[in-house]
Design a protein around this motif. Structure first.
Motif, PDB file in Angstrom:
ATOM      1  N   GLY A  44      15.467  -8.959  15.042  1.00 26.76           N
ATOM      2  CA  GLY A  44      13.794  -9.121  14.956  1.00 26.76           C
ATOM      3  C   GLY A  44      13.848  -9.316  13.445  1.00 26.76           C
ATOM      4  N   THR A  45      12.770 -10.217  13.054  1.00 22.88           N
ATOM      5  CA  THR A  45      12.293 -10.570  11.730  1.00 22.88           C
ATOM      6  C   THR A  45      10.436 -10.478  11.008  1.00 22.88           C
ATOM      7  OG1 THR A  45      11.502 -12.619  11.834  1.00 22.88           O
ATOM      8  CG2 THR A  45      14.231 -12.080  11.321  1.00 22.88           C
ATOM      9  N   LEU A  46      10.097  -9.593  10.067  1.00 24.55           N
ATOM     10  CA  LEU A  46       8.864  -9.496   9.892  1.00 24.55           C
ATOM     11  C   LEU A  46       8.635 -10.066   8.249  1.00 24.55           C
ATOM     12  CD1 LEU A  46       7.491  -6.167  10.794  1.00 24.55           C
ATOM     13  CD2 LEU A  46       6.716  -7.317   8.012  1.00 24.55           C
ATOM     14  N   GLY A  47       7.619 -10.730   8.019  1.00 24.40           N
ATOM     15  CA  GLY A  47       6.911 -11.519   7.196  1.00 24.40           C
ATOM     16  C   GLY A  47       5.129 -10.634   7.082  1.00 24.40           C
ATOM     17  N   THR A  48       4.787 -11.509   5.975  1.00 24.80           N
ATOM     18  CA  THR A  48       3.062 -11.587   6.033  1.00 24.80           C
ATOM     19  C   THR A  48       2.476 -13.139   5.570  1.00 24.80           C
ATOM     20  OG1 THR A  48       4.008  -9.349   4.669  1.00 24.80           O
ATOM     21  CG2 THR A  48       1.726 -10.706   4.346  1.00 24.80           C
ATOM     22  N   TYR A 110       2.940  -6.877   4.072  1.00 29.60           N
ATOM     23  CA  TYR A 110       3.701  -5.800   5.371  1.00 29.60           C
ATOM     24  C   TYR A 110       5.157  -5.334   4.921  1.00 29.60           C
ATOM     25  CZ  TYR A 110      -0.379  -5.365   7.959  1.00 29.60           C
ATOM     26  OH  TYR A 110      -1.784  -5.723   8.822  1.00 29.60           O
ATOM     27  N   SER A 111       5.100  -3.837   5.305  1.00 17.74           N
ATOM     28  CA  SER A 111       6.801  -3.509   5.528  1.00 17.74           C
ATOM     29  C   SER A 111       7.769  -3.318   7.118  1.00 17.74           C
ATOM     30  CB  SER A 111       6.734  -2.498   4.589  1.00 17.74           C
ATOM     31  OG  SER A 111       8.018  -1.311   5.295  1.00 17.74           O
ATOM     32  N   PHE A 112       8.485  -4.104   6.469  1.00 21.57           N
ATOM     33  CA  PHE A 112       9.723  -4.630   7.570  1.00 21.57           C
ATOM     34  C   PHE A 112      10.162  -2.860   7.976  1.00 21.57           C
ATOM     35  CE2 PHE A 112      14.166  -4.911   8.798  1.00 21.57           C
ATOM     36  CZ  PHE A 112      13.953  -5.955   9.951  1.00 21.57           C
ATOM     37  N   ILE A 113      10.735  -2.273   6.697  1.00 19.99           N
ATOM     38  CA  ILE A 113      11.098  -0.844   6.910  1.00 19.99           C
ATOM     39  C   ILE A 113      10.025  -0.257   7.893  1.00 19.99           C
ATOM     40  CG2 ILE A 113      11.614   1.628   6.191  1.00 19.99           C
ATOM     41  CD1 ILE A 113      12.532   0.184   3.516  1.00 19.99           C
ATOM     42  N   SER A 114       9.094  -0.289   7.965  1.00 14.41           N
ATOM     43  CA  SER A 114       7.727   0.551   8.681  1.00 14.41           C
ATOM     44  C   SER A 114       6.435  -0.430   9.658  1.00 14.41           C
ATOM     45  CB  SER A 114       7.118   1.588   7.773  1.00 14.41           C
ATOM     46  OG  SER A 114       5.802   0.440   7.122  1.00 14.41           O
ATOM     47  N   LEU A 116       4.453  -1.166   8.961  1.00 13.28           N
ATOM     48  CA  LEU A 116       2.740  -1.257   7.849  1.00 13.28           C
ATOM     49  C   LEU A 116       2.224  -2.170   6.660  1.00 13.28           C
ATOM     50  CD1 LEU A 116       3.332   2.853   8.277  1.00 13.28           C
ATOM     51  CD2 LEU A 116       1.680   1.478   9.970  1.00 13.28           C
ATOM     52  N   PRO A 117       1.049  -1.942   6.701  1.00 13.08           N
ATOM     53  CA  PRO A 117       0.361  -2.389   5.799  1.00 13.08           C
ATOM     54  C   PRO A 117       1.067  -2.256   4.452  1.00 13.08           C
ATOM     55  CG  PRO A 117      -1.509  -2.076   6.370  1.00 13.08           C
ATOM     56  CD  PRO A 117      -0.196  -1.468   7.744  1.00 13.08           C
ATOM     57  N   VAL A 118       1.372  -2.483   3.588  1.00 12.96           N
ATOM     58  CA  VAL A 118       1.572  -1.328   2.636  1.00 12.96           C
ATOM     59  C   VAL A 118       0.826  -2.177   1.175  1.00 12.96           C
ATOM     60  CG1 VAL A 118       3.343  -0.746   3.240  1.00 12.96           C
ATOM     61  CG2 VAL A 118       3.718  -3.157   1.262  1.00 12.96           C
ATOM     62  N   SER A 119       0.590  -1.756  -0.729  1.00 18.11           N
ATOM     63  CA  SER A 119       0.239  -1.737  -1.190  1.00 18.11           C
ATOM     64  C   SER A 119       0.909  -2.200  -3.128  1.00 18.11           C
ATOM     65  CB  SER A 119      -0.714  -2.341  -1.850  1.00 18.11           C
ATOM     66  OG  SER A 119      -0.958  -0.621  -2.136  1.00 18.11           O
ATOM     67  N   SER A 120       0.774  -2.625  -3.673  1.00 12.03           N
ATOM     68  CA  SER A 120       1.404  -1.993  -4.885  1.00 12.03           C
ATOM     69  C   SER A 120       0.775  -2.250  -5.988  1.00 12.03           C
ATOM     70  CB  SER A 120       2.944  -2.401  -4.769  1.00 12.03           C
ATOM     71  OG  SER A 120       3.054  -3.690  -5.259  1.00 12.03           O
ATOM     72  N   SER A 121       0.960  -2.163  -7.066  1.00 10.18           N
ATOM     73  CA  SER A 121       0.767  -2.874  -8.943  1.00 10.18           C
ATOM     74  C   SER A 121       1.287  -2.413  -9.514  1.00 10.18           C
ATOM     75  CB  SER A 121      -0.849  -1.699  -9.118  1.00 10.18           C
ATOM     76  OG  SER A 121      -1.871  -1.713  -7.853  1.00 10.18           O
ATOM     77  N   GLY A 122       0.980  -3.549 -10.684  1.00 15.58           N
ATOM     78  CA  GLY A 122       1.768  -3.966 -12.060  1.00 15.58           C
ATOM     79  C   GLY A 122       1.460  -5.108 -12.617  1.00 15.58           C
ATOM     80  N   GLN A 123       2.339  -5.156 -13.275  1.00 13.68           N
ATOM     81  CA  GLN A 123       1.884  -6.484 -14.590  1.00 13.68           C
ATOM     82  C   GLN A 123       2.662  -7.354 -14.637  1.00 13.68           C
ATOM     83  OE1 GLN A 123       2.646  -4.699 -18.843  1.00 13.68           O
ATOM     84  NE2 GLN A 123       0.740  -5.901 -18.922  1.00 13.68           N
ATOM     85  N   ASN A 124       2.258  -8.620 -14.671  1.00 15.68           N
ATOM     86  CA  ASN A 124       2.520  -9.965 -15.093  1.00 15.68           C
ATOM     87  C   ASN A 124       4.203  -9.756 -16.606  1.00 15.68           C
ATOM     88  OD1 ASN A 124       1.987 -10.998 -12.594  1.00 15.68           O
ATOM     89  ND2 ASN A 124       0.532 -12.614 -13.912  1.00 15.68           N
ATOM     90  N   LEU A 125       5.268  -9.731 -15.836  1.00 19.04           N
ATOM     91  CA  LEU A 125       5.929  -9.995 -17.093  1.00 19.04           C
ATOM     92  C   LEU A 125       6.306 -11.420 -18.203  1.00 19.04           C
ATOM     93  CD1 LEU A 125       8.663  -7.304 -15.657  1.00 19.04           C
ATOM     94  CD2 LEU A 125       6.273  -6.849 -17.315  1.00 19.04           C
ATOM     95  N   GLY A 147       5.652  -3.008  -6.813  1.00 18.65           N
ATOM     96  CA  GLY A 147       6.632  -3.080  -6.240  1.00 18.65           C
ATOM     97  C   GLY A 147       6.777  -3.946  -4.966  1.00 18.65           C
ATOM     98  N   VAL A 148       8.312  -3.965  -4.589  1.00 13.40           N
ATOM     99  CA  VAL A 148       7.809  -4.845  -3.508  1.00 13.40           C
ATOM    100  C   VAL A 148       9.113  -4.523  -2.424  1.00 13.40           C
ATOM    101  CG1 VAL A 148       8.688  -7.693  -2.488  1.00 13.40           C
ATOM    102  CG2 VAL A 148       7.773  -7.090  -4.311  1.00 13.40           C
TER     103      VAL A 148
END
Length: 208
Positions: A44-48, A110-114, A116-125, A147-148
């Motif tokens: 199947g497929t999963l997205g957000t 959301y992670s396709f692997i789990s 489950l809801p996930v998050s990450s942080s970073g900086q615009n490059l 991270g994505v």
């Protein structure tokens, strides 16, 4: 005059880049869409999707294509779509603001692997091109060192400074190269369509 550098995003590879983690906050900000039979085997497929109004949500066009949602509007250049979806009216509509290079951002999906809801942080490059089936080169995207994981496409990018919505996650890349020199400028980056690229389209799509 300083020469502008044209960039190329190489193919999306692997299943994830960077660090991400389980997040209860992500579950409050975005929704999961599933098509087929989601299992630990990856069927199947999963997205957000991102709630916009009581009736509409925003997501990546490639997520909308394979979801069961009815599409209200496709962006003509960017990997984006508005879909029909019933949402709670609490905290809607979200407040959008254009982000800038160097700003800190938080990504939610959301992670396709789990699943489950996930998050990450970073900086615009940097701003870069992304030309594929869903995104034309004219729709310049932002690369961020956040991270994505597969499944976060269609998820939300928030400005860390004021918690406004800055864009929509559309993928990731293992590297970004300078078109002319071939030198690798950045590795393992998240890619998202910034609000500046779809502001006018979104207002029209939701209004009409």
């Amino acid at each position: 005059m300083q020469r502008l550098i044209a960039l190329m995003v190489f193919g999306l590879t692997g299943c994830s880049v960077g660090h991400y983690e389980y997040s209860k906050e992500a579950a409050k900000r975005v929704d999961m869409t599933i098509t087929g039979i989601p299992t630990v085997l990856g069927l199947g497929t999963l997205g957000t999707t991102i709630p916009l109004t009581a009736d509409y949500s925003l997501t990546a066009a490639h997520v909308a294509k394979f979801s069961l949602y009815r599409v209200k509007a496709w962006h003509p250049e960017c990997d984006l779509a508005v879909v029909y979806h019933k949402n709670s009216e609490a905290n809607l509509p979200p407040i959008f603001r254009n982000s800038h290079i160097g700003d800190r951002v938080n990504l939610y999906g959301y992670s396709f692997i789990s699943a489950l809801p996930v998050s990450s942080s970073g900086q615009n490059l940097i701003n870069t091109t992304l030309a594929n089936t869903w995104n034309k080169a004219a729709c310049v995207v932002v690369a961020a060192n956040a991270g994505v994981v597969k499944g976060m496409s269609g998820g939300a990018v928030y400005n860390a400074s004021d918690d406004t919505l800055a864009g929509v996650i559309v993928g990731y890349s293992d590297r970004i190269n300078d078109n002319q020199s071939g030198k690798t400028l950045y590795k393992n980056v998240a890619l998202y369509v910034p609000y500046a690229r779809f502001e006018t389209w979104l207002k029209q799509a939701v209004k009409s």
